[in-house]
Structure formats: C-alpha cells, structure tokens
Scaffold this active site. Structure first.
Site, PDB file in Angstrom:
ATOM      1  N   ILE A 161      -4.562 -12.725   4.318  1.00 51.58           N
ATOM      2  CA  ILE A 161      -3.681 -12.898   5.477  1.00 51.58           C
ATOM      3  C   ILE A 161      -3.125 -11.508   5.804  1.00 51.58           C
ATOM      4  CG2 ILE A 161      -1.638 -14.038   6.418  1.00 51.58           C
ATOM      5  CD1 ILE A 161      -2.080 -16.202   4.183  1.00 51.58           C
ATOM      6  N   PRO A 162      -3.652 -10.858   6.839  1.00 54.28           N
ATOM      7  CA  PRO A 162      -3.326  -9.447   7.100  1.00 54.28           C
ATOM      8  C   PRO A 162      -1.950  -9.248   7.756  1.00 54.28           C
ATOM      9  CG  PRO A 162      -4.809 -10.241   8.791  1.00 54.28           C
ATOM     10  CD  PRO A 162      -4.630 -11.368   7.800  1.00 54.28           C
ATOM     11  N   CYS A 163      -0.898  -9.540   6.990  1.00 58.66           N
ATOM     12  CA  CYS A 163       0.448  -9.447   7.540  1.00 58.66           C
ATOM     13  C   CYS A 163       0.817  -8.016   7.925  1.00 58.66           C
ATOM     14  CB  CYS A 163       1.464 -10.038   6.583  1.00 58.66           C
ATOM     15  SG  CYS A 163       1.531  -9.267   4.976  1.00 58.66           S
ATOM     16  N   HIS A 164       0.090  -7.040   7.414  1.00 59.11           N
ATOM     17  CA  HIS A 164       0.370  -5.641   7.790  1.00 59.11           C
ATOM     18  C   HIS A 164       0.072  -5.378   9.259  1.00 59.11           C
ATOM     19  CE1 HIS A 164      -3.925  -5.566   6.842  1.00 59.11           C
ATOM     20  NE2 HIS A 164      -4.016  -4.523   7.649  1.00 59.11           N
TER      21      HIS A 164
END
Length: 102
Positions: A51-54
């Site tokens: 989950i690429p929260c960045h």
C-alpha cells in the site's frame, strides 16, 4: 469492505511517479469529508510494501513531517526514487505529479 480497506484499495491505485492528496483519496473512496481518516488509515498501514502510502501528500503537495515509516526524508526518498520531484522544502508540484484518479 470497511472504510480503511476502501482507502487502502484506492491508494494501491496510485501509479509510480504520481501522488494523490488526502482529500482526493477521501473523495475517490466515497466520502470527501474523510481526509483526516485517510491520514489515520495510512499511519497504521498494515502493508507498507503493498500500500504505497508514501504517494499521498497534503493539499499543498507537501510530504508528511511524520511519515509513518521513517519521517519526511523517507517519504521524499521514496518519491524521488519513483521519479517524483520533491523540492528542498518537501513540496511536490501537483500540476505535474498529481494522479488523475483513473
């Protein structure tokens, strides 16, 4: 699906080289009033590698000072490694790098 699962699914859709805002993720997840909930959900991201929260920044394009997985510099480094330009003050040019949500 619960709210967090919907948020995570939406964030998974952000492609490399693009960013989205908390408000945009809230809107795309079905409730434009949940921007703060998006922030909380990403802070407790159960799968940081998946989950690429960045790729989520604030409405001004600023990276998070309290990025959950290593602070501002970690988020900046991850974005730069994907080709997103982050200024020295921690801002992404939303006109160039904002995801269109498709």
């Amino acid at each position: 699906m619960n709210t967090f699962e919907i948020i995570y699914e939406t964030v998974r859709g952000i492609p490399k080289g693009k960013v989205a805002t908390y408000g945009q993720i809230a809107l795309l997840s079905g409730n434009p009033r949940l921007a703060r909930v998006v922030g909380y959900a990403l802070h407790v991201n159960p799968e940081p590698g998946k989950i690429p929260c960045h790729r989520v920044v604030n409405r001004f394009g600023r990276v998070s000072e309290a990025f959950a997985f290593g602070g501002k510099n970690a988020q900046t480094d991850l974005l730069r490694n994907e080709g997103v330009e982050v200024s020295d003050d921690g801002t992404v040019d939303l006109k160039r790098f904002l995801w269109d949500g498709k």
